[in-house]
Write a protein that holds these residues in place. Structure first.
Motif, short mmCIF file in Angstrom:
data_model
loop_
_atom_site.label_atom_id
_atom_site.label_comp_id
_atom_site.label_asym_id
_atom_site.label_seq_id
_atom_site.Cartn_x
_atom_site.Cartn_y
_atom_site.Cartn_z
N GLU A 218 1.01 -0.70 0.32
CA GLU A 218 0.17 -0.22 0.26
C GLU A 218 0.85 1.06 -0.29
N GLY A 219 0.39 2.61 -0.65
CA GLY A 219 1.05 3.61 -0.70
C GLY A 219 2.24 3.49 -1.21
N TYR A 220 2.82 2.53 -2.34
CA TYR A 220 4.01 2.29 -2.95
C TYR A 220 3.76 3.59 -4.47
N TRP A 221 5.20 4.25 -4.72
CA TRP A 221 4.94 4.59 -5.58
C TRP A 221 5.17 3.49 -6.68
N HIS A 222 5.21 3.95 -8.20
CA HIS A 222 4.58 2.96 -9.41
C HIS A 222 4.63 3.36 -10.68
N TYR A 223 5.93 3.30 -11.03
CA TYR A 223 6.12 3.31 -12.87
C TYR A 223 6.96 2.33 -14.10
N MET A 224 4.93 2.47 -14.94
CA MET A 224 5.62 1.38 -15.41
C MET A 224 5.87 1.78 -17.15
N LYS A 225 6.32 0.58 -18.02
CA LYS A 225 6.57 0.59 -19.03
C LYS A 225 6.71 -0.78 -19.49
N TYR A 226 6.02 -0.96 -20.78
CA TYR A 226 5.40 -1.97 -21.59
C TYR A 226 6.89 -1.77 -23.01
N VAL A 227 7.08 -2.70 -22.25
CA VAL A 227 8.34 -3.50 -23.17
C VAL A 227 8.36 -3.67 -24.43
N THR A 228 7.10 -4.43 -24.46
CA THR A 228 6.33 -5.46 -25.58
C THR A 228 4.58 -4.47 -25.26
N PRO A 229 3.75 -5.19 -26.53
CA PRO A 229 2.44 -4.83 -26.21
C PRO A 229 2.04 -5.70 -25.89
N GLY A 230 0.68 -5.55 -24.50
CA GLY A 230 0.94 -6.71 -23.11
C GLY A 230 0.20 -5.33 -22.42
N PHE A 231 -1.10 -6.67 -21.49
CA PHE A 231 -2.01 -5.97 -20.61
C PHE A 231 -1.63 -6.95 -19.41
N SER A 232 -2.70 -6.23 -18.59
CA SER A 232 -2.44 -6.67 -16.65
C SER A 232 -3.44 -6.43 -16.55
N ILE A 233 -4.03 -7.02 -15.17
CA ILE A 233 -4.80 -7.28 -14.29
C ILE A 233 -4.24 -7.00 -13.60
N SER A 234 -4.80 -6.12 -11.92
CA SER A 234 -4.72 -5.76 -10.81
C SER A 234 -6.12 -6.56 -10.03
N LEU A 235 -5.34 -6.37 -8.35
CA LEU A 235 -6.40 -7.45 -7.37
C LEU A 235 -6.37 -6.08 -6.42
N ARG A 236 -6.99 -5.96 -5.52
CA ARG A 236 -6.36 -4.94 -4.40
C ARG A 236 -7.44 -5.60 -3.51
N ALA A 237 -7.11 -5.03 -2.12
CA ALA A 237 -7.05 -5.47 -1.89
C ALA A 237 -6.76 -4.13 -0.09
N PHE A 238 -7.73 -3.15 0.44
CA PHE A 238 -7.67 -2.17 1.22
C PHE A 238 -6.18 -1.99 1.92
N PRO A 239 -6.01 -0.70 1.95
CA PRO A 239 -5.23 -0.65 3.20
C PRO A 239 -4.88 -1.97 4.61
N ARG A 240 -4.18 -2.56 5.03
CA ARG A 240 -4.42 -2.50 6.36
C ARG A 240 -3.37 -1.65 7.96
N LYS A 241 -3.14 -0.50 6.95
CA LYS A 241 -2.73 0.18 8.30
C LYS A 241 -4.14 1.20 8.49
N ILE A 242 -4.10 1.89 9.19
CA ILE A 242 -5.73 2.67 9.14
C ILE A 242 -5.20 4.17 9.54
N SER A 243 -3.50 4.37 9.38
CA SER A 243 -3.18 5.85 8.45
C SER A 243 -3.66 6.12 7.24
N ASN A 244 -2.94 4.46 6.56
CA ASN A 244 -3.12 4.79 4.81
C ASN A 244 -4.64 4.77 4.83
N LEU A 245 -5.43 4.09 5.56
CA LEU A 245 -6.90 4.03 4.99
C LEU A 245 -7.66 5.27 5.62
N SER A 246 -7.54 6.32 6.40
CA SER A 246 -7.38 7.29 6.72
C SER A 246 -6.70 8.41 5.31
N ARG A 247 -6.31 8.41 5.04
CA ARG A 247 -5.53 8.90 3.45
C ARG A 247 -6.25 8.64 2.55
#
Length: 290
Positions: A218-247
């Motif tokens: 949670e909260g990690y910065w990410h930069y993505m570059k497609y080296v070749t054409p493609g696609f992705s799927i993201s599955l998500r879970a709510f933040p565990r830290k109360i401070s991050n949930l507040s943010r």
């Protein structure tokens, strides 16, 4: 000059307990290489298959133009039939990307192709978002508005992912009232004379191949570059830290509405002011001459 990057740890497979204790609890990224090999998607999810099952869907497209005061929050830059878009991806490099799109809601049969992994995170099953990109297309560095823990699965080709932990934010020229860094920084080959704070940043990198999964805490910065054409799927879970949930609540209910209001009120001057402040604040905090 290149960034200071360390390869993200990789495992072939992992138990639920090891993943939760060693990565989720410690908020450490990891690549799991074989998590999808028993999914139908591992064999089926190629661009040709998506064209076959979703070709008639009209999809939102984004390019790499800088944020404008005229754009709404996550507002698409163009639209196209999925079949035409995939033909474009396969024919030549393009900056057009599909970003944060719930294709599975549009094509429910895709739900049969993947499994919700039992891996120690309570995943939000309403939000399996897909992302597509052409060769060399890039996603500006950012962190997610909801501070989710993210399982990011890549298909068809190769994708480079650069991550920075939240504690690296002081070095990344964060734009105030936003979730992004300065969009004119080239995170493939940054100019450290122009952006000197980046020399102090310590990041992580992984090149994802077909079927591999990257865990982004949670909260990690990410930069993505497609080296070749493609696609992705993201599955998500709510933040565990109360401070991050507040943010996350602040970002969703206050920050984005305030930013949109200021864009309408001040126009491009608001965007320019924020970009200027990103440099001033970063250099001031690190005692770098402005």
């Amino acid at each position: 000059m290149p960034l200071n990057l360390t390869e993200i740890e990789r495992v072939k497979t992992i138990t639920r307990e090891d993943f939760y204790n060693n990565y989720v609890k410690k908020q450490r990224p990891v690549v799991i290489e074989k998590l999808t090999q028993d999914w139908p998607a591992y064999h089926k999810w190629k661009l040709e298959y998506i064209k076959e099952v979703a070709g008639e869907k009209t999809v939102p497209l984004y390019d790499d133009r800088p944020v404008s005061h005229k754009d709404g929050f996550n507002e698409a830059h163009a639209k196209m039939k999925m079949a035409d878009y995939i033909d474009l991806l396969r024919s030549k490099p393009t900056n057009y990307r599909i970003f944060l799109y719930n294709l599975i809601k549009e094509v429910p049969s895709l739900k049969d192709d993947f499994r919700w992994p039992d891996i120690g995170l309570k995943l939000v099953k309403q939000l399996p978002m897909l992302f597509f990109g052409g060769e060399n297309s890039k996603v500006f560095i950012h962190y997610d508005i909801d501070y989710s823990n993210i399982l990011h699965f890549h298909f068809h080709g190769k994708k480079r992912c650069i991550l920075f932990a939240p504690d690296q934010t002081p070095y990344l020229y964060k734009v105030p009232h936003a979730l992004i860094s300065r969009e004119d920084i080239d995170f493939d080959n940054p100019d450290l004379e122009k952006w000197p704070a980046l020399q102090y940043a310590h990041g992580l990198v992984a090149d994802l191949e077909h079927g591999e999964m990257l865990y982004m805490p949670e909260g990690y910065w990410h930069y993505m570059k497609y080296v070749t054409p493609g696609f992705s799927i993201s599955l998500r879970a709510f933040p565990r830290k109360i401070s991050n949930l507040s943010r996350a609540v602040y970002n969703l209910l206050i920050m984005r509405y305030f930013d949109n209001m200021m864009r309408r009120y001040k126009g491009q001057a608001w965007i320019d002011h924020k970009n200027e402040q990103a440099v001033i604040r970063t250099h001031k905090n690190l005692n770098i001459p402005v």
